[in-house]
Write a protein that holds these residues in place. Structure first.
Motif, PDB file in Angstrom:
ATOM      1  N   GLU A 131      -3.676   8.122  -2.243  1.00 27.13           N
ATOM      2  CA  GLU A 131      -5.054   7.775  -2.573  1.00 27.13           C
ATOM      3  C   GLU A 131      -6.054   8.463  -1.657  1.00 27.13           C
ATOM      4  O   GLU A 131      -7.103   8.909  -2.086  1.00 27.13           O
ATOM      5  N   ASP A 145       1.001   3.665  -2.250  1.00 31.83           N
ATOM      6  CA  ASP A 145       0.344   4.872  -2.720  1.00 31.83           C
ATOM      7  C   ASP A 145      -0.892   5.220  -1.903  1.00 31.83           C
ATOM      8  O   ASP A 145      -1.669   6.069  -2.295  1.00 31.83           O
ATOM      9  N   LEU A 146      -1.057   4.535  -0.788  1.00 33.95           N
ATOM     10  CA  LEU A 146      -2.303   4.735  -0.055  1.00 33.95           C
ATOM     11  C   LEU A 146      -2.433   6.153   0.464  1.00 33.95           C
ATOM     12  O   LEU A 146      -3.515   6.722   0.479  1.00 33.95           O
ATOM     13  N   PRO A 165       0.820  -1.222   0.000  1.00 38.55           N
ATOM     14  CA  PRO A 165       0.000   0.000   0.000  1.00 38.55           C
ATOM     15  C   PRO A 165       0.847   1.261   0.000  1.00 38.55           C
ATOM     16  O   PRO A 165       0.670   2.136   0.816  1.00 38.55           O
TER      17      PRO A 165
END
Lengths: 202, 271, 202
Positions: free
Chosen positions: C180, C176-177, C174
């Motif tokens: 995001e 790029d969470l 994760p």
């Protein structure tokens, strides 16, 4: 040297293209009916010894600066990001053994393929999933791309440094195969797992 | 890769081994600061073995496996002496190599199956293959690479395309996008990547604590945690074995073994 | 014609330049002490009548496609367009779970899917309607096309990396969470069961 109209077109197409092109793509863009291979060869000859050269990499053609000028051109430019040792080895294993599964890469390196290693190679566009091995578990197998050949200046995989010698020396064969060919009696038909046995005996 | 340029880790080995058998060693002066020896410099036991093999300064085809095994075992022994934490796979490899060594030293007729020669040959082949790929990787990186040695036109005009709109996306974009979706929507399960391992310190602590409670000779295996998973058991066995050797060396336990490969028995010293 | 080393360097510098260069800039990049104007003139002569020409515009030099061949070049409005993130994600979900309805795609993405997104994918020729799901409302379901496989270099959908492969390649991390969560998005009630079903089918 006077160029024919077709040669001029081929030259212009390659010059303006955003990436390497196959002979078919060049013919389509230049709207040339006849085969373009003779034109490509004539142009490549014409450019040989110049500041720019026309090269074929994995069946695709592109112009690039002559390698011997790198010492001047490289100044003032940033080095591309360096690959980690793990990534270099993984790339080499894929290139010399392709297509190859992750488990096979791990068997050669003796360590797990770290997360991010294949990721980096795929993001660079050098490695791609290339189907699955039809064995139990159907593991995904990896191979190199045309961009890989272009980046490393290889006309084809046959140009991989030393690949013929490695093949002749059997160094690209799985160990089991190498053992058999040495006619050593193999009692365990398993692979690397053999090694685990030792420690149970303590 | 080859040649005389010595990698830092190789100098470390020389320092560690401190022996002129392999290569011009850098001798450790008494009173030197604590050695910085760790296994972090290597990517696993095979990598370390290859680095050790190189110190024999001969063609990999001619290395002595027995000498290599001794080098490795000494390295591990030194590391243990320095109370370094060793990953379980290094100890497992040490145990396997110890087994291989004893096999290689046995008279021919008493050799177990598979024969130690075969095991040694396998190790040899693995090292050759790893070395071959390492060299291939180095030669690959040394080629005339786009963006480093040869250059393309940075902003080509682009060609007229047959279709009016062409959408661009690569396979990597696609699978990366799917990875993102899954990472975003999947329930978060955090898995500790670290494998269950019993460190040498823990094993020494455990064995020395338990030894006091045993009145008679006790099998090494009886010192292992009973309900541990198989991975931890493997690690615990390897660590406890090394711990037993360490404690014996300190004169705190006695070790007895009836025969080669028979169970190892431990007893508190002086009982 | 044999080029001198200086001419070769001037040629390579101009080829690899980001934009038009003055004679002084060329001399600096090529590390040439003497004047480069004679070299530029010689090169311009050499290229005259070819597919590429060397031209001077306001004291700056650059290579360009010969004017009579400029029709092979892309016209402005033909810029290749990169698929939006939403479109790539939608395409990936269809590829992994096909056939799927729009509601199912939304359940998996956790984000609403705009009508335009599916239109773009159909226009690109990668997605097609594949009938209706026999459930209340009979929603339209979507699947990928043969063009999709061809474009992405896949022999079949089974060659797509599975979840385990993605995890091993580091693509499920994760990373790029944080990014995001900054995106404004509508959260749906994600039915995890949907996802499970889809995966089994692969």
């Amino acid at each position: 040297m006077t160029l024919s109209m077709s040669e001029r077109l081929v030259e212009a197409v390659l010059f303006a293209a955003e990436g390497p092109l196959t002979a078919q793509e060049i013919a389509r863009h230049a709207a040339i009916e006849e085969g373009v291979l003779p034109h490509l060869k004539a142009l490549a000859d014409h450019y040989s010894g110049r500041g720019i050269e026309l090269v074929e990499r994995g069946g695709r053609w592109h112009f690039q600066t002559a390698p011997d000028l790198s010492y001047i051109l490289r100044r003032e430019r940033e080095e591309p990001r360096k690959l980690s040792r793990a990534a270099v080895e993984t790339l080499a294993i894929i290139a010399y053994h392709e297509p190859v599964s992750r488990a096979e890469i791990e068997a050669i390196r003796g360590v797990q393929v770290a997360k991010g290693t294949l990721d980096v190679l795929m993001e660079a566009g050098w490695v791609r999933p290339a189907g699955r091995r039809e064995v139990p578990g159907r593991p995904l197998i990896y191979a190199t791309t045309a961009d890989f050949l272009a980046h490393f200046g290889l006309a084809s995989r046959r140009d991989l440094p030393g690949i013929e010698d490695l093949r002749a020396a059997g160094l690209l064969d799985p160990i089991d195969l190498a053992m058999e060919s040495m006619e050593v009696r193999t009692l365990f038909d398993t692979d690397e797992a053999d090694e685990g046995d030792g420690e149970e005996e303590l | 890769m080859s040649g005389d340029v010595r990698a830092p880790e190789q100098l470390e080995i020389d320092r560690l081994l401190g022996d002129s058998d392999w290569a011009d060693p850098i001798r450790r002066k008494p009173g030197d600061a604590v050695l910085t020896v760790s296994t972090e410099g290597w990517e696993g036991p095979l990598d370390l073995l290859l680095a050790l093999a190189r110190t024999q300064k001969v063609d990999l085809r001619e290395i002595s496996i027995l000498a290599l095994v001794e080098q490795y075992l000494r390295f591990i022994e030194e590391a243990v002496e320095l109370r370094l934490e060793l990953a379980a796979d290094y100890l497992v490899m040490a145990a396997w190599l110890a087994y291989l060594k004893s096999g290689l030293l046995l008279p021919r007729e008493a050799q177990p199956d598979p024969s130690p020669e075969e095991l040694a040959l396998r190790l040899h082949l693995r090292l050759q293959r790893l070395e071959a790929m390492r060299e291939a990787g180095a030669r690959l990186m040394a080629r005339d690479r786009i963006g480093r040695d040869v250059f393309l036109r940075p902003a080509p005009e682009g060609l007229h395309r047959p279709k009016s709109i062409v959408w661009q996306a690569s396979l990597f974009d696609l699978i990366q996008a799917y990875g993102h979706v899954k990472a975003r929507t999947a329930p978060r399960i955090h898995i500790v990547a670290r494998r269950p391992v019993m460190t040498l310190e823990e094993a020494i602590e455990r064995v020395s604590r338990l030894i006091g409670m045993k009145l008679d000779w006790a099998d090494l295996r009886s010192f292992l945690p009973e309900h541990a998973d198989p991975q931890l058991k493997r690690s615990a066995l390897a660590s406890s074995f090394v711990a037993a050797l360490e404690l014996a060396k300190q004169g705190r336990v006695e070790i007895r073994q009836e025969a080669t490969f028979a169970p190892l028995y431990l007893k508190a010293a002086g009982q």
